[in-house]
Design a protein around this motif. Structure first.
Motif, PDB file in Angstrom:
ATOM      1  N   MET A  62      53.826  37.199 -85.672  1.00 42.32           N
ATOM      2  CA  MET A  62      52.429  37.508 -85.394  1.00 42.32           C
ATOM      3  C   MET A  62      51.564  37.476 -86.648  1.00 42.32           C
ATOM      4  O   MET A  62      50.356  37.700 -86.568  1.00 42.32           O
ATOM      5  N   ARG A  93      44.786  33.296 -86.392  1.00 40.23           N
ATOM      6  CA  ARG A  93      44.204  34.400 -85.645  1.00 40.23           C
ATOM      7  C   ARG A  93      44.034  34.031 -84.173  1.00 40.23           C
ATOM      8  O   ARG A  93      44.355  34.814 -83.284  1.00 40.23           O
ATOM      9  N   ASN A  96      47.120  34.288 -81.983  1.00 37.52           N
ATOM     10  CA  ASN A  96      47.449  35.656 -81.567  1.00 37.52           C
ATOM     11  C   ASN A  96      46.626  36.043 -80.345  1.00 37.52           C
ATOM     12  O   ASN A  96      45.413  35.925 -80.357  1.00 37.52           O
ATOM     13  N   PHE A 104      53.671  47.121 -78.121  1.00 37.62           N
ATOM     14  CA  PHE A 104      54.346  47.970 -79.092  1.00 37.62           C
ATOM     15  C   PHE A 104      54.991  49.185 -78.434  1.00 37.62           C
ATOM     16  O   PHE A 104      54.836  49.446 -77.256  1.00 37.62           O
ATOM     17  N   HIS A 128      38.298  35.568 -78.272  1.00 40.70           N
ATOM     18  CA  HIS A 128      38.723  34.170 -78.197  1.00 40.70           C
ATOM     19  C   HIS A 128      37.678  33.282 -77.530  1.00 40.70           C
ATOM     20  O   HIS A 128      37.967  32.167 -77.116  1.00 40.70           O
TER      21      HIS A 128
ATOM     22  N   LYS B 205      46.723  47.317 -85.739  1.00 41.88           N
ATOM     23  CA  LYS B 205      47.795  46.337 -85.561  1.00 41.88           C
ATOM     24  C   LYS B 205      47.648  45.661 -84.193  1.00 41.88           C
ATOM     25  O   LYS B 205      47.775  44.433 -84.080  1.00 41.88           O
ATOM     26  N   THR B 206      47.351  46.465 -83.162  1.00 43.78           N
ATOM     27  CA  THR B 206      47.128  45.888 -81.837  1.00 43.78           C
ATOM     28  C   THR B 206      45.982  44.897 -81.872  1.00 43.78           C
ATOM     29  O   THR B 206      46.085  43.805 -81.319  1.00 43.78           O
ATOM     30  N   ARG B 208      44.894  43.174 -84.310  1.00 48.44           N
ATOM     31  CA  ARG B 208      45.309  41.939 -84.989  1.00 48.44           C
ATOM     32  C   ARG B 208      46.181  41.089 -84.072  1.00 48.44           C
ATOM     33  O   ARG B 208      46.056  39.872 -84.041  1.00 48.44           O
ATOM     34  N   ALA B 209      47.045  41.757 -83.313  1.00 51.89           N
ATOM     35  CA  ALA B 209      47.901  41.014 -82.383  1.00 51.89           C
ATOM     36  C   ALA B 209      47.078  40.385 -81.268  1.00 51.89           C
ATOM     37  O   ALA B 209      47.481  39.386 -80.680  1.00 51.89           O
ATOM     38  N   LYS B 210      45.925  40.985 -80.951  1.00 54.58           N
ATOM     39  CA  LYS B 210      45.034  40.425 -79.930  1.00 54.58           C
ATOM     40  C   LYS B 210      44.260  39.237 -80.462  1.00 54.58           C
ATOM     41  O   LYS B 210      43.608  38.526 -79.710  1.00 54.58           O
ATOM     42  N   GLY B 211      44.252  39.066 -81.787  1.00 57.33           N
ATOM     43  CA  GLY B 211      43.497  37.973 -82.380  1.00 57.33           C
ATOM     44  C   GLY B 211      42.041  38.323 -82.615  1.00 57.33           C
ATOM     45  O   GLY B 211      41.184  37.447 -82.616  1.00 57.33           O
ATOM     46  N   VAL B 212      41.741  39.590 -82.840  1.00 55.11           N
ATOM     47  CA  VAL B 212      40.360  40.000 -83.111  1.00 55.11           C
ATOM     48  C   VAL B 212      39.995  39.609 -84.548  1.00 55.11           C
ATOM     49  O   VAL B 212      40.826  39.696 -85.449  1.00 55.11           O
TER      50      VAL B 212
END
Lengths: 555, 307
Positions: A62, A93, A96, A104, A128, B205-206, B208-212
């Motif tokens: 990630m 980015r 992701n 998590f 996105h 962290k979430t 970032r994982a979402k692509g924000v």
């Protein structure tokens, strides 16, 4: 398995990944030459205990490893033939959430507490450039419905703290699958949840996988969860892959010694053996008799609103005899921990009595209570937070003697601490170290040594092994069983994990919503559970994927 | 929410009443006003007549009763030093202080949030080091010293800015600069600290994982969560601005409530002391309620608890 120089044919491929973490004490190698791959529609489970490097591999995919302190020393990650290392920041980015998503362990802390879940779901679309405003909101409502949140139109405007743990994980899953990604990485997704909720979440993941053809990389330390989800398994230990293969092959015929240890550590691995860790000494007369114990918590709901009460423990009665282990099993909110707190007078009782050697605990005065506290000790779930970080192990273990002055002369403390540490399998030189220098299992041993310092008759263990890795759990329980037989201790062993008490407890009390659901000898509970809830607790233990869903209950 | 404000008001009222009592007795410890207001060669009889006329000869409990009655009607009596109703004088000066405080605090907050966040986004970068050092200096420099040096440089040396008084926009620059400096310095440190821990939190962290996007992560996810401790500190600093404008207003001859209070104390103008203290107290009390409301606005967990 794959041709090394051709562009990868797999959906995602990690090759030779080595990650270091830099700290003041030097570099720590978190993963060492790790390679794996995953294809559409399959589930790869990365199995390992804490510190094995399993989460680091996922974070690397990630791009979540912070540099510094992390450093990716070598390795490539290829998604659909494209090297992720070559991608620009913006391209990475955008992958992701859109193509690769992640959930998590602890959904409460992983959701932003100050925004509504509707806002957080809609953000996936806006980040996105898929949808904004009312359109994103409508999509968010659809997702909530898809992951099984009732009344999505209403609940979308609520905040994370207003949902239950299982619902929060559903919301996390919803955010992850919102844009129909191809790969979902699930990092210990059910570890913080009750067993029955765990089963629901795993089912949800399987359903979504079937519908969308998701590739799932599941990271877990839980063998049962691993078995129920995995098509293929890799087992990690100390940053390396020690075994990999198809799930059934690995579980039924482990090759590597570490995998064998893990699988043998499973509580029902020796089903036929039966009573291995149960008490060998004769169970004596009751030392503790609890009669009709009740505990209410007042919930003040506002300035003018009337108080509502929570009936946390309902009419509980049981006895504990010398040398006996009583297991109290229940899910979160069942009142099992309240029982412990009330019995040790850490919380006040509402009604009922508890006779310790015939004296009512709740009527003891301060002096009597001091004597009682010496005889009854407690071991907590998280030994680290129940130890003062600035005290050495010697100070921690000898502290009871500072309080109960008559136990031991000061000149004898050093020898006795050494003796106690030896009893729990630690070395004498450990006495001068601090809690943070020990592993979780060692800290729990220290907590047990501290409890033993008072020569107690009864030890109350509140989720004492729940935070530990499976193989360590077994060691600690073995230790407790040994000590019981040598010292004639009695235990009240509180846990949410039914299988773990199977070979340790003599009797089991199953609690739900504050009341006793079932109370019987351990064998009877497992052989012939009377109550539906007990059966549900046992059933909730995930079944291996390769076994039919309709397999009979474990006998 | 209304019940909450009511409850807080009731609590604050008790504090204000205690303060009123304290101010009444403390101000009377400063000495006999008759010696200050009458000429040095005035006779004992004249001083007696003055005290008699002002009611200073009445028994203390009578004076106190009269005072409380007056306070209840928001009438503090006549400010001896100006021969006008004390409340009127105090209310005239208060907006001058309020303007300074609001402007200074807003500037400090806005700059501190931006500088602190950017510093936290890249800890140990060049920007972070400069910001940390500069803010530490700002937080530690005593305001009277900064004020005097500023006058020396910009007024006496360069002749760019007026030394004191009011009238033109130029008069505002130095008082605002001096008042902003300390809160800015302190707030940068707080923002930086809370932002660093917020940026290391699981929900980031979430995100970032979402692509924000990175800027969204810093200014939406992390900042909103960091604001609570920042607001606590900012509230404290704002209260001390309203209060502690005394020094800065005295140096720059700013006709605010701080300077008025000092003047009133020096001149044993009991009525005026009492009026200025009450107004400051009420201002701080309102500020605290605003902060509590802001807290609830920012953090839903507090909001739902308060209901």
């Amino acid at each position: 398995m794959t041709a090394p120089h051709l562009p990868s044919a797999h959906l995602l491929e990690v090759k030779d990944l080595t990650v270091d973490f830099l700290s003041l004490g030097g570099a720590f190698r978190a993963t060492n030459g790790v390679s794996f791959h995953v294809d559409a529609g399959e589930t790869l489970v990365i199995l390992g205990e804490s510190g094995s490097g399993k989460s680091v591999s996922a974070s690397a995919i990630m791009g979540l490893i912070d540099t510094p302190p992390g450093e990716i020393c070598s390795g490539t990650i290829t998604y659909r033939g494209k090297k992720l290392d070559d991608c620009g920041v913006e391209e990475r980015r955008d992958l992701n959430g859109r193509k690769i998503a992640m959930i998590f362990q602890d959904p409460l802390s992983h959701l932003n507490p100050v925004y509504t879940i509707g806002w957080q779901l809609a953000e996936v679309f806006s980040a996105h450039g898929v949808a904004t405003g009312a359109e994103a909101r409508a999509k968010a409502i659809d997702i909530l419905a898809r992951v099984g949140i009732p009344e999505p139109e209403k609940r979308i405007d609520q905040y994370p703290h207003q949902f239950s743990g299982g619902q929060r994980q559903r919301i996390m899953i919803g955010m992850a699958i919102a844009l129909h990604p191809e790969i979902l990485i699930a990092d210990e997704p059910t570890t913080a949840l009750d067993v029955s909720v765990q089963a629901q979440i795993l089912d949800l993941l399987k359903k979504l996988q079937a519908e969308d053809g998701l590739a799932i990389i599941m990271i877990t330390h839980d063998l049962e969860v691993a078995a129920s989800m995995a098509d293929r398994v890799i087992v990690m230990n100390s940053g390396r892959i020690v075994e990999e293969g198809h799930a059934r092959a690995v579980f039924e015929n482990p090759q590597h010694s570490y995998t064998k240890t893990l699988i043998n550590a499973l509580p029902h691995a020796d089903d036929t053996g039966g009573t291995g860790r149960r008490s060998t000494t004769d169970v004596g007369k009751p030392i503790l008799e609890v009669k009709s114990l009740n505990k209410y918590y007042g919930l003040s709901s506002g300035f003018f609103a009337k108080n509502t009460q929570l009936h946390a423990v309902k009419d509980l009665s049981f006895t504990v005899a010398k040398g006996e282990t009583v297991g109290i099993v229940g899910e979160s909110g069942s009142g099992k921990s309240t029982v412990a707190r009330v019995l040790l007078r850490l919380n006040d009782v509402s009604s009922g009595e508890a006779l310790f050697h015939g004296r009512d605990i709740f009527k003891m005065d301060t002096r009597e209570l001091l004597g009682f506290r010496r005889k009854v000790q407690m071991v907590f779930q998280d030994p680290y937070s129940s130890m003062n970080p600035r005290m050495t192990i010697f100070d921690i273990v000898s502290e009871p003697w500072r309080i109960h002055k008559d136990i031991l002369e000061k000149s004898g403390w050093r020898d006795r601490v050494t003796e106690l540490l030896g009893l729990v399998g630690l070395r004498p030189e450990h006495a001068d170290r601090y809690p943070h220098q020990f592993s979780g299992g060692q800290r729990q041993r220290i907590a047990i040594a501290r409890a033993l310092a008072c020569d107690p008759e009864l030890i109350v263990c509140d989720e004492a092994v729940s935070a530990l890795d499976v193989s360590v759990q077994v060691q600690v329980i073995d230790l407790l069983a040994q000590l019981r037989d040598r010292l004639g201790l009695a235990y009240i062993f509180i846990t949410h994990d039914l299988p773990i008490v199977r070979h340790f407890a003599d009797r089991i009390i199953v609690m739900k919503n504050g009341g006793i659901v079932e109370h019987a000898k351990t064998e009877e509970i497992f052989r012939n559970p009377q109550h539906a809830y007990t059966r549900q607790l046992m059933n909730a233990t995930p079944r291996p994927k390769w076994e039919a869903a309709s397999a009979p209950l474990p006998a | 929410m209304f019940g909450f404000i009511l409850r807080r008001s009731a609590q604050s009222l008790i504090a204000v009443i205690g303060l009123l009592v304290l101010v009444f007795f403390l101000s009377r410890l400063t000495g006999d006003p008759a010696y200050l207001y009458l000429p040095l060669d005035s006779s004992e009889a004249q001083r007696q007549a003055f005290s008699e006329a002002q009611g200073f000869n009445d028994p203390l409990y009578l004076q106190f009763g009269r005072y409380l009655l007056g306070v209840a009607n928001l009438d503090f009596g006549t400010a001896l030093s100006r021969n006008r109703p004390a409340m009127e004088v105090a209310l005239e000066a208060f907006p001058q202080t309020l303007k300074l405080a609001v402007i200074a605090m807003s500037l400090a907050l806005v700059f501190a949030v931006v500088v602190g966040s950017l510093a936290a986004a890249k800890p140990d970068s060049l920007f972070d080091r400069i910001a940390s050092t500069a803010s530490l200096a700002g937080a530690s420099a005593p305001d009277f010293w900064v004020a005097i040096v500023a006058i020396l440089v910009f007024s006496v040396g360069l002749g760019l800015l007026p030394t004191s008084g009011t009238g033109t926009p130029l008069h505002w620059i130095m008082p605002i600069f001096v008042l902003t400096l300390r809160p800015f310095g302190l707030l940068v440190q707080v923002v930086r600290g809370t932002m660093i821990s917020a940026l290391a939190s699981p929900y980031v962290k979430t995100a970032r994982a979402k692509g924000v996007q990175r800027t969204q992560i810093i200014f939406r996810h992390a900042l909103r969560n960091s604001l609570l401790p920042v607001i606590t500190v900012a509230g404290d600093l704002a209260a001390s601005l309203v209060n502690g404008a005394v020094v800065v207003e005295s140096i720059f001859g700013w006709p605010g409530i701080g300077k008025l209070m000092i003047d009133a104390i020096v001149r044993r103008d009991f009525a005026l002391i009492q009026a200025t203290v009450l107004i400051t107290a009420v201002a701080i009390f309102v500020l605290n309620i605003l902060i509590d409301l802001l807290y609830a606005r920012l953090d839903p967990r507090i909001r739902f608890q308060a209901k």
